[in-house]
Each structure stands twice: as structure tokens, then as C-alpha cells.
Design a protein around this motif. Structure first.
Motif, PDB file in Angstrom:
ATOM      1  N   LEU A  61       0.735  -0.946  -0.118  1.00  0.00           N
ATOM      2  CA  LEU A  61      -0.007  -0.022  -0.039  1.00  0.00           C
ATOM      3  C   LEU A  61       0.772   1.225  -0.041  1.00  0.00           C
ATOM      4  O   LEU A  61       2.094   1.157   0.226  1.00  0.00           O
ATOM      5  CB  LEU A  61      -0.916   0.043   1.111  1.00  0.00           C
ATOM      6  CG  LEU A  61      -0.270  -0.095   2.545  1.00  0.00           C
ATOM      7  CD1 LEU A  61       0.373   0.882   3.103  1.00  0.00           C
ATOM      8  CD2 LEU A  61      -1.575  -0.679   3.651  1.00  0.00           C
ATOM      9  N   CYS A  62       0.190   2.174  -0.426  1.00  0.00           N
ATOM     10  CA  CYS A  62       0.695   3.661  -0.268  1.00  0.00           C
ATOM     11  C   CYS A  62       0.317   4.370   1.164  1.00  0.00           C
ATOM     12  O   CYS A  62      -0.877   4.654   0.926  1.00  0.00           O
ATOM     13  CB  CYS A  62       0.897   4.344  -1.583  1.00  0.00           C
ATOM     14  SG  CYS A  62       1.471   5.810  -1.443  1.00  0.00           S
ATOM     15  N   LEU A  63       1.129   4.363   2.187  1.00  0.00           N
ATOM     16  CA  LEU A  63       0.528   4.850   3.428  1.00  0.00           C
ATOM     17  C   LEU A  63       0.650   6.378   3.497  1.00  0.00           C
ATOM     18  O   LEU A  63       1.623   6.852   3.374  1.00  0.00           O
ATOM     19  CB  LEU A  63       1.484   4.218   4.464  1.00  0.00           C
ATOM     20  CG  LEU A  63       0.886   4.345   6.038  1.00  0.00           C
ATOM     21  CD1 LEU A  63      -0.438   3.876   6.175  1.00  0.00           C
ATOM     22  CD2 LEU A  63       1.918   3.714   6.893  1.00  0.00           C
TER      23      LEU A  63
ATOM     24  N   LEU B  25      -4.777   7.501   5.340  1.00  0.00           N
ATOM     25  CA  LEU B  25      -5.038   6.211   5.709  1.00  0.00           C
ATOM     26  C   LEU B  25      -4.488   5.681   7.039  1.00  0.00           C
ATOM     27  O   LEU B  25      -5.026   4.717   7.706  1.00  0.00           O
ATOM     28  CB  LEU B  25      -3.970   5.644   4.600  1.00  0.00           C
ATOM     29  CG  LEU B  25      -4.322   3.993   4.449  1.00  0.00           C
ATOM     30  CD1 LEU B  25      -5.624   3.873   3.924  1.00  0.00           C
ATOM     31  CD2 LEU B  25      -3.299   3.192   3.652  1.00  0.00           C
ATOM     32  N   MET B  26      -3.591   6.376   7.559  1.00  0.00           N
ATOM     33  CA  MET B  26      -3.277   6.114   9.066  1.00  0.00           C
ATOM     34  C   MET B  26      -4.338   6.480  10.045  1.00  0.00           C
ATOM     35  O   MET B  26      -4.409   5.723  10.931  1.00  0.00           O
ATOM     36  CB  MET B  26      -1.841   6.960   9.311  1.00  0.00           C
ATOM     37  CG  MET B  26      -1.006   6.591  10.517  1.00  0.00           C
ATOM     38  SD  MET B  26      -0.325   4.878  10.100  1.00  0.00           S
ATOM     39  CE  MET B  26      -0.802   3.995  11.850  1.00  0.00           C
TER      40      MET B  26
ATOM     41  N   ASN C 235      -7.321   6.406   9.261  1.00  0.00           N
ATOM     42  CA  ASN C 235      -8.371   5.416   9.157  1.00  0.00           C
ATOM     43  C   ASN C 235      -8.111   4.087  10.018  1.00  0.00           C
ATOM     44  O   ASN C 235      -8.810   3.509  10.304  1.00  0.00           O
ATOM     45  CB  ASN C 235      -8.557   4.853   7.513  1.00  0.00           C
ATOM     46  CG  ASN C 235      -9.387   5.775   6.660  1.00  0.00           C
ATOM     47  OD1 ASN C 235      -9.937   7.079   7.282  1.00  0.00           O
ATOM     48  ND2 ASN C 235      -9.152   6.191   5.570  1.00  0.00           N
ATOM     49  N   TYR C 236      -6.773   3.812   9.909  1.00  0.00           N
ATOM     50  CA  TYR C 236      -6.253   2.623  10.794  1.00  0.00           C
ATOM     51  C   TYR C 236      -6.627   2.858  12.344  1.00  0.00           C
ATOM     52  O   TYR C 236      -6.941   1.887  12.748  1.00  0.00           O
ATOM     53  CB  TYR C 236      -4.863   2.640  10.493  1.00  0.00           C
ATOM     54  CG  TYR C 236      -4.193   1.412  11.489  1.00  0.00           C
ATOM     55  CD1 TYR C 236      -3.483   1.613  12.557  1.00  0.00           C
ATOM     56  CD2 TYR C 236      -4.502   0.245  11.025  1.00  0.00           C
ATOM     57  CE1 TYR C 236      -2.742   0.654  12.928  1.00  0.00           C
ATOM     58  CE2 TYR C 236      -3.899  -1.029  11.954  1.00  0.00           C
ATOM     59  CZ  TYR C 236      -3.230  -0.652  12.965  1.00  0.00           C
ATOM     60  OH  TYR C 236      -2.620  -1.782  13.569  1.00  0.00           O
TER      61      TYR C 236
END
Lengths: 304, 671
Positions: A248-250, A254-255, A257-258
Motif C-alpha cells: 500500500l501507499c501509506l 490512511l493512518m 483510518n487505521y
């Protein structure tokens, strides 16, 4: 797990300061216990104790020594005197030793080490209350369970057992709990210490424990320092237990979302515990172990 | 084959380069940093949620969809390109010069279908269908188009020129008829190429029922389109062998005629007719044989010739052979006709012959030349009588004392005029280079072996020299055993295996008999004159009674004595002969008229030859045109060595774009 052979106790975890703090916690626990929370946990069993509980009709085969002759004199009916049986409490510490528990940010303690300390402290308190204590490490299953120990003098044996737990393997809680229930038929309090990183979830396992008569208690160990990404960009994320790779492209989004997903995950653990009638405590690695123990005390259900 | 290998090599090189590029790209791709996480399933959940929520994903999916549509469009365009090219070519041909080659070979006269009561009637022939196709093609073309109409069989005929207006061209179609010849496609295409030379936007259209199977002609026009008519319509016939019509065709044909005069009686003989039934069922038919000294074509044989034999027979499907014995061969020209049995009065025929052009077969018997035979004998009347019994033998008998081999050598033949030499009980050799028969019982060879009172049997009954001969009940007192050389044919042998009569074909035809007619009763037998007549004919090289037929549509060269200026050629159906073409002592001609062709010399001699239809003109065969050479855009198929068409590059481009899109998809899938 063999528990009879002499083993070395880990000094980095169970040093003198730790032992002193544990002693203080034990004293503190007695104070909390006498403040009226005892009856919250202990279930009673009718048997051969000394405290009268009730009468019942005599039936052939009953011990004639238990017949209440005074009551017979008054009512001319054979009745047996029943006494409340004082049963020793068994406390089982199911300790997750899977690979995910060993991960830690740089220079920080791992969840596993923290779980060892918490287990040791709670064990000492239980031993002090003359409860039977057993430590059951698990990952994909359990090893041969140790014999339950009783009495404060067994504390160092507990520490040796904890020092000797080997780390590694995948988290398979349900399979481990099934194996535990087969080997430990005596009912009691089951304290689950884990990060619960099991794709199969926790709900079934807790329901199973409750069904088998155990009293589950969930200590969800979390390390929030891992929620901060060490690096962004194109990454290949490797699952430390399964080895699965996800590319993935972090990005910061996205973080974020994590983090939300992680919160949802902890919520799922709490919900599963609630549905199974178990207490659930989230134990952050940032908290010192003694605060964790105190948190357990305050949550209730542990101290006799 | 070489072209195919070249193409395969090019494809392999291209595939190798692409593969190398992919490997390099794979090796040079940016490496992702590996980060260990405690719970990959949680990340998977995040990725799934992120993908479904992201608005940008919708756009990227839309883009992906558009890319996929573009790829699909490229693929469809690539696959349809040959058809589009053809369609566009058909449209743009409006302002082009087009040569129309109309196949008028014999098979174009066939009516397809299954006539009679058993099937629907077919109104027209394949030629009618071809003419309709030409009229349609011309009618749809823009008025600026120019057409040249050629009819082609063995030769090419211009029916309508470039400058002819459309009505004239269509009118010219009315006069087109089929011939009995086959299609010489190479000649027709060469003529078209000549006609198109120097003109812009040219095209050649061949209208045919398949034509003969040809290998690639030496020169094809730059563009060729084939309009197939008849049973091969819509078929791709560029590959494979000719095939029979699966449903058959109601047609009876005379495929071959053979004649064998009876032994000892050249006026009568056996006629063997090879028949072909293209239908898939037995057919009751009538086979008639007519003979004449003057008739030349079917009409004349039907009117003037003496009908020698009419036989009703059942012709089985496929090829069958009918042998008719004891036919009167007194006339030199024979015509054989096969026709279905007429139906009873008032009934419709069950079988209608759809290709009448092949119902007739013709044959011409060879002239029986007088043969001059030199007989060297001490007065053997049996031998002399047997030779005199032949009507073609001119006998010259001499005594052995007067025989000198060098006198009768082949090189002296103009002077002595002898065709065959027969030596009776002479040990002297045959004249150098002369064919001859030697009868010799007692050899000077001390190792010679003899047999007393042997039983002699025929060993080579099929040999031209032994036809109709039997030695049954023939007595031989003594014979000499002949040691045959390699290549010799043992004609007769004494049992169990002692050769008595041996024929040698090379270097000069010779026959050796190890017997003396005075020590056998063979000389008085009926077989003796037959044996001698056949022997003399074989030795003179005139054992075949039937002259080889001439194939229609091909150039002919006939060898005949005294050929020179003044000879004339009388074709079947013509009343007056035309001057014949001659060259190097040969009569040259080319014709597509089926029958008996006659050449007349200035001094009144005549040379006659029958014709035969080209074997490739069988109406029940679906024929192929052969493979066009490289660079020809023929609708009959593509050539592996031809330059790669545009659609192949489109296909390649589509594949590359597809691979790129797949890579993008993988890239997007990870975020």
C-alpha cells in the motif's frame, strides 16, 4: 509446562522494586476486599462446611449423622442440616504469548512483558488470598498446563514459570481455550491477557468459557504507540504472525483510518466481553503495571 | 515454408524483446519498504473501507472502465479490420479499373441441385449464376468505374473492352457460353495483369466455380477478389484438397474409353468404358457405342454413325468400369455415350443429368501400318505361314546364307526398309539396333540346358505379346532353357521354371524363343498366327491399338509423317477445314471442342485424334485455387509470408495497452 524444576527469574521484570510494589498492592487489596465487595464474586456451594445453610428431606442413603434430631423432636420429620461449603477459588491466567505480543516500539516494553508483570502481581494477590493460581500461556494452543498453586510461598514458582514462557506463534484464542477447558475442569476465574489479534474474534471463546462454568475476565492489552506510523509512502506491510504481505501507499489519511479501525476493534472486544457477561479492561502499555492492577481492583470481580 | 519460418522468427524476436523489456522493468521497479505489523487483517479492513469510501476511486474506476472500453474497441477494430478493409476496398473501387474474369470452363455448364422428382429443379447453370453476379457487380458500381470483361478457359477472350458502355457490357454477357475445356487461371491472370498495367486503382475479380487446383501462378495481379459460384459459393478453398460435394450431383459421365482388338481379329475387340456416377445412388442408364469413319462430334455420331452396341446397365455411385466384348471395330472412330434410362411414358424422370457436357467419350483407333518383316529361315513354312496370316505383315524371306547382320542394321533401314527381323535357328546375331525375334533350339553355348517333352505355360499373360495365347495341349519335344537377363520378361516357361520365351525391352526390343517349330506342334496351332502378329506389332512398337486422347484446353503437338505446309485442321462441328499450324514436323493446335479432330495432308492422308475432358472439370468437385503468392490481397486466404496487415499491429497495441492497464490495476489495488 513443567513447574517443578528450578529456573531463573527474570530480573528485568521481577526486581526488588517490583516485588515491593506487589506487596503494597496485596495489602491494598485486603483493604478493598473488606469494604464489601467480597460477595460480588464468590458463588456459594452447599456442602460440608461449618456455616448452616438450610434443611432438606432425608432420603435413604443420606448420612444419618446429618439428621437434625431437634427438629425431628419438634416436627417428627426427618430433616438433614445443610452447611455452606467454603470452596477455594481457582484463578487461571491465560497469557497470550503470540508473536504480536512481543512487538514493541523502539526502547519500550512489549505487551508481553507487561502482561507478565500484571500476571505476577495478580497472582501474588490471589495466592495471598489462598486461591489456587495457574498460569496458562497460549498462542496456537496451550502447552501442558501447570499444576494450580496455592499459598504465598508459591509466588516465586509463579515467577519462574512466567520467566520461562517462550514467545512466538499465532494467536488462536478459541482453540487455546478449548484445550484449556479440557485440561482444567475445575471452575474458576479466567483472566485473559492478550492483544486479541485473532481474525476469528473473541466472542465465541468467551461464550464458550461462560458455558463451561468459568468466569471470564478480559484484559485487553494495547500499545497505542504502534498507532503512529513510523514512515509513510509505498510500504509492504508484513503480518508478523502469518507473514501475509499487503502492499500500500501509506498516507496520513490512511493512518487515521487505521486508528479509527483500531478503535473499532477495541470496541468489538468490549462488546464481545459484555455479551458473554465478562468484565473487560483495556490495558494501555503506557500505564505502569501497578496502576493496571489497581484498575483491575476497581473494576471488581477479582478480589475475594 | 520459408515465409512461414520467417514470420515465426519475427514473432519470436518480437516476443523476446517484449519479454526482455518486461523483465528489465520488473527488476528496476521501486522496492517497497517492508514494515512488520502485529495484525495484518486490520490493515486489510482499513484498505477495504478506504477503497469503498474514496471518491477518487470512483473516478479511477471510471478511467479504468474507459481504458477497458478503449482496449475492447482496439481489439474489435483489429479483428474486424480485414472485413473493414475489404468493405472499404469495395466502396473505393468505385473509381477503379476492374478486370472481370469469367470462368467459362466446362464445369460452369453444370446445373447444381438434384433434378428430377427427387429434388428441386435448378433453373440455371453455374454460368448463369456467374453472369448474374457480374451484372450485379457492374450494376452497383459507380458510373465512373471501368470494366474489362474476359471469358477464360484454356484461352482468354475479351468480351467487352474498357471503353464499352454499361449496356454494351451487359449485352456482351448474353453471348457467353461454356466450352469443353478447363480453366487456365495463370493465363487469365496474366491477361488481366497486362490489361491493368499502368492504370490507377486496379482490381481483378475472378468469377468461378472453383477452377482447377493450381499452385501459385508465376504472376498474380496486385489485387484479386474471387466470387465463387456453384457449390463452392461461400467456401474458402485456398487450403486443402478438392472435395466432393457432400450431397452429390445427378450426373453421369464417361471418364475414359479403352479399346483392345481381339487377338488375331483386329476387326473386333473389347471396349472398356470407365463411367462416373456423381449421384449418391445407383442409376439405371443406357450405354451406347457408335463407330464411324467420318463422324467427329456427338451430333454426327448420333446421326451418321453405325450404332454398334446399346447396353442397359446400372451405374453404381462413384467410378465404375464396364467391359463390352466383341464390339465391331471395323471403323476407326468410336463414340461412347452414357445417358439415364428414359422414364416410362407419362412419368417424370427420376434422374436428370445436370452436367451433359461429359456424357460423351471418344476414341480413335491407331492406323494399322504395314510392317516389313525380314524372315531368315531354311524353309520353315510354319513360321512363314504364321507371318503371312497377318494382314499387316509384308514378308521378306531369305535363306540363312544370304543373311548379313550389318546389311540390316538400323542405320541402313532407309535402304532396306525392314521393320522387324525374325531369325529361325540361326546363331548369328540380330542386326545392330534392329528389333527382332530369334527362334533357336540348339545353341553353341556348351552350358546351354535343354528340357525334353516339357509342359510349357504362359507366364506373362498381360504382356502385349501373349494376349489371347495359350499353350494348353501344345506338345513340345524339346526346348532350350533361356537364361534371362535382369529386366527381361519371361513370357512362357517349361514347368517348373525353365524360361522358353523371353522378351527384352531395352536397348532394342527383342524376343527369344528357345524352340524349333519343327519339334513342336505349336506351328499348326491357332495361337501361332496370333502370337506372331502380336510379336511383330510389339517389336515394331505398335502394340497399342488406341491413340492417346488430346486433353481439351491444353496446347497439342501431334507427331505425324510428312507434316509440313498445306496441312489443314478440321475441328468437330466445322464444315470447312482451316489451315493447320505446324512446326518441326508436328501439328500444333489448341481447341475446346470435344470430339474427333482431323488433320488433312495435301496428298489426302488424314490424322485423327479424339479429345478428352480435363479431369479437373468434374462438376461434383469443390476445387481450390491454390495459394496466392506474397503480397496478393486475395480473398481466397492470407499468405504467411505476406507483410503483416494493419490489424496485427492493432492487436499488438491492444495487448500492450491491456498489459499496461493490468499493471495500473495492480498498482491501484494496493492502496
Amino acid at each position: 509446562m513443567a513447574d517443578g524444576s528450578p529456573r531463573k527469574i527474570r530480573d528485568d521484570l521481577f526486581d526488588a522494586a517490583f516485588l515491593g510494589r506487589v506487596e503494597q498492592l496485596a495489602l491494598l487489596s485486603r483493604r478493598i476486599a473488606t469494604s464489601g465487595q467480597r460477595a460480588m464474586r464468590r458463588s456459594r456451594k452447599i456442602g460440608s462446611g461449618i456455616e448452616f445453610a438450610d434443611h432438606r428431606e432425608y432420603a435413604p442413603g443420606d448420612d444419618p449423622r446429618a439428621i437434625d434430631w431437634l427438629l425431628y423432636a419438634r416436627t417428627e420429620r426427618l430433616q438433614l442440616r445443610l452447611y455452606e461449603e467454603e470452596e477455594d477459588l481457582s484463578v487461571y491466567f491465560l497469557l497470550d504469548r503470540s508473536t504480536s505480543m512481543t512487538m514493541a516500539a523502539d526502547g519500550q516494553q512489549s505487551l508481553f512483558d507487561r502482561s507478565l508483570q500484571v500476571t505476577a502481581a495478580l497472582s501474588y494477590i490471589s495466592l495471598s488470598n489462598l486461591d489456587r493460581v495457574s498460569v496458562v500461556p497460549f498462542s496456537e494452543g496451550i502447552e501442558a498446563p501447570m499444576r494450580p498453586l496455592r499459598g504465598r510461598s508459591q509466588f516465586f514458582r509463579i515467577l519462574r514459570v512466567l520467566s520461562d514462557v517462550k514467545q512466538g506463534g499465532r494467536t488462536e484464542i478459541h482453540r487455546s481455550i478449548e484445550a484449556f477447558a479440557r485440561h482444567q475442569p475445575r471452575r474458576g476465574l479466567v483472566v485473559l491477557l492478550s492483544d486479541f489479534y485473532d481474525p476469528a474474534g473473541l466472542g465465541d471463546s468467551l461464550r464458550y468459557l461462560a458455558f463451561r462454568g468459568y468466569e471470564p475476565m478480559v484484559l485487553h492489552l494495547v500499545d497505542r504507540s504502534l498507532l503512529d506510523a513510523p514512515v509513510l509512502g509505498d510500504l509492504a506491510l508484513v503480518d508478523c504472525e502469518t507473514g501475509d504481505v499487503r502492499e500500500l501507499c501509506l498516507t496520513p489519511a490512511l493512518m487515521e483510518n487505521y486508528r479509527k479501525a483500531f478503535d473499532g476493534f477495541t470496541g468489538e472486544i468490549e462488546r464481545a466481553a459484555r455479551e458473554a457477561g465478562a468484565r473487560c479492561l483495556q490495558v494501555d502499555l503506557a500505564l505502569p503495571f501497578d496502576e493496571v492492577v489497581m484498575k483491575v481492583f476497581r473494576a471488581g470481580g477479582f478480589l475475594a | 515454408m520459408t515465409g512461414l519460418l520467417t514470420t515465426v522468427r519475427e514473432v519470436l524476436i518480437l516476443a523476446g524483446l517484449i519479454g526482455l523489456a518486461l523483465v528489465l522493468l520488473y527488476l528496476l521497479r521501486p522496492r517497497r519498504r517492508r514494515v512488520e505489523v502485529p495484525f495484518g487483517a486490520l490493515w486489510q479492513r482499513v484498505l477495504a473501507q478506504s477503497e469503498s469510501r474514496s471518491v477518487g476511486k470512483h473516478w479511477r474506476r471510471l478511467l479504468s472502465l474507459l481504458l477497458m472500453a478503449a482496449i475492447a474497441g482496439l481489439l474489435v477494430t483489429a479483428l474486424a479490420d480485414p472485413l473493414l478493409t475489404r468493405a472499404v476496398g469495395a466502396v473505393t473501387a468505385g473509381s477503379s479499373y476492374t478486370v472481370l474474369i469469367l470462368d467459362t470452363s466446362a464445369s460452369m455448364g453444370t446445373r447444381d441441385g438434384r433434378g428430377g422428382r427427387l429434388g428441386p429443379k435448378v433453373a440455371g447453370t453455374r454460368l448463369d449464376e456467374a453472369l448474374g453476379a457480374v451484372a450485379e457487380l457492374v450494376g452497383k458500381a459507380p458510373s465512373s468505374d471501368r470494366f474489362l470483361l474476359l471469358s477464360a478457359t484454356g484461352h482468354v477472350q475479351v468480351r467487352s473492352g474498357w471503353g464499352a458502355p454499361r449496356p454494351t457490357l451487359l449485352q456482351a454477357l448474353d453471348g457467353v457460353q461454356t466450352s469443353s475445356g478447363g480453366l487456365d487461371l495463370q493465363r487469365a491472370l496474366a491477361a488481366a495483369d497486362q490489361a491493368l498495367a499502368g492504370r490507377p486503382r486496379t482490381r481483378t475479380v475472378l468469377i468461378t466455380d472453383g477452377g482447377p487446383a493450381l499452385v501459385a501462378p508465376a504472376k498474380w495481379p496486385s489485387t484479386l477478389q474471387v466470387l465463387r459460384v456453384g457449390p463452392s459459393r461461400g467456401r474458402s478453398g485456398a487450403k486443402g484438397e478438392p472435395a466432393l460435394l457432400p450431397q452429390g450431383l445427378d450426373n453421369l459421365a464417361v471418364a475414359d474409353v479403352r479399346v483392345r482388338p481381339a487377338a488375331g481379329d483386329p476387326g473386333r475387340g473389347t471396349v472398356t468404358v470407365t463411367l462416373r456416377n456423381d449421384a449418391r445412388r445407383p442409376v439405371q442408364a443406357r450405354l451406347s457405342i457408335a463407330a464411324s469413319d467420318r463422324a467427329q462430334d456427338a451430333q454426327q455420331f448420333g446421326q451418321d454413325a453405325a450404332l454398334r452396341r446399346v447396353t442397359t446397365l446400372t451405374v453404381l455411385p462413384g467410378t465404375s468400369r464396364q467391359v463390352l466384348e466383341d464390339v465391331d471395330l471395323s471403323a476407326a472412330r468410336l463414340a461412347v455415350r452414357i445417358a439415364p434410362e428414359p422414364p416410362p411414358p407419362g412419368k417424370a424422370p427420376e434422374f436428370v443429368d445436370l452436367a451433359p457436357y461429359d456424357d460423351w467419350g471418344f476414341a480413335v483407333l491407331a492406323e494399322r501400318h504395314a510392317l516389313h518383316v525380314l524372315l531368315v529361315t531354311e524353309g520353315n513354312l510354319f513360321l512363314e505361314a504364321a507371318l503371312l496370316a497377318s494382314d499387316r505383315v509384308r514378308l521378306h524371306a531369305i535363306l540363312p546364307s544370304g543373311y548379313k547382320p550389318e546389311t540390316y542394321a538400323w542405320k541402313e533401314r532407309v535402304r532396306h526398309g525392314i521393320d522387324v527381323v525374325v531369325l529361325d535357328q540361326l546363331t548369328q546375331p540380330l542386326p545392330d539396333g534392329m528389333p527382332g525375334l530369334r527362334l533357336l533350339l540348339h545353341s553353341e553355348d556348351p552350358k546351354a540346358r535343354y528340357a525334353q517333352a516339357p509342359e510349357v505355360v504362359v507366364r506373362a499373360a498381360d504382356h502385349a505379346l501373349m494376349r489371347g495365347v495359350s499353350f494348353q495341349d501344345t506338345n513340345f519335344d524339346q526346348i532350350r532353357v533361356i537364361a534371362p537377363l535382369p529386366g527381361d520378361v519371361v513370357l512362357a516357361a517349361a514347368l517348373p521354371s525353365a524360361p522358353v520365351m523371353v522378351a527384352r525391352a531395352a536397348p532394342v526390343r527383342t524376343v527369344e524363343w528357345g524352340l524349333d517349330l519343327l519339334e513342336t506342334d505349336l506351328g499348326g496351332r491357332f495361337a501361332m498366327p496370333i502370337l506372331m502378329d502380336d510379336a511383330v506389332a510389339w517389336l515394331a512398337g505398335e502394340e497399342e491399338p488406341l491413340l492417346a486422347p488430346l486433353e481439351l484446353g491444353r496446347p497439342w503437338a501431334i507427331e505425324a509423317a510428312g507434316v509440313g505446309p498445306g496441312w489443314k485442321h478440321l475441328e468437330p462441328g466445322q464444315k470447312e477445314p482451316k489451315p493447320a499450324r505446324t512446326s518441326a514436323g508436328q501439328l500444333l493446335a489448341a481447341s475446346e471442342t470435344h470430339g474427333v479432330h482431323v488433320w488433312l495432308s495435301p496428298d489426302g492422308r488424314e490424322v485423327a485424334r479424339a479429345t478428352v475432358l480435363p479431369p479437373a472439370e468434374s462438376p461434383s468437385e469443390i476445387k481450390v485455387l491454390g495459394r496466392p503468392p506474397p503480397g496478393v490481397d486475395a480473398s481466397e486466404g492470407s499468405d504467411p509470408t505476406a507483410p503483416k496487415p494493419r490489424w496485427s499491429w492493432l492487436l499488438l497495441a491492444a495487448t500492450v495497452v491491456l498489459a499496461a492497464e493490468f499493471g495500473l490495476y495492480l498498482r491501484r489495488r494496493t492502496v
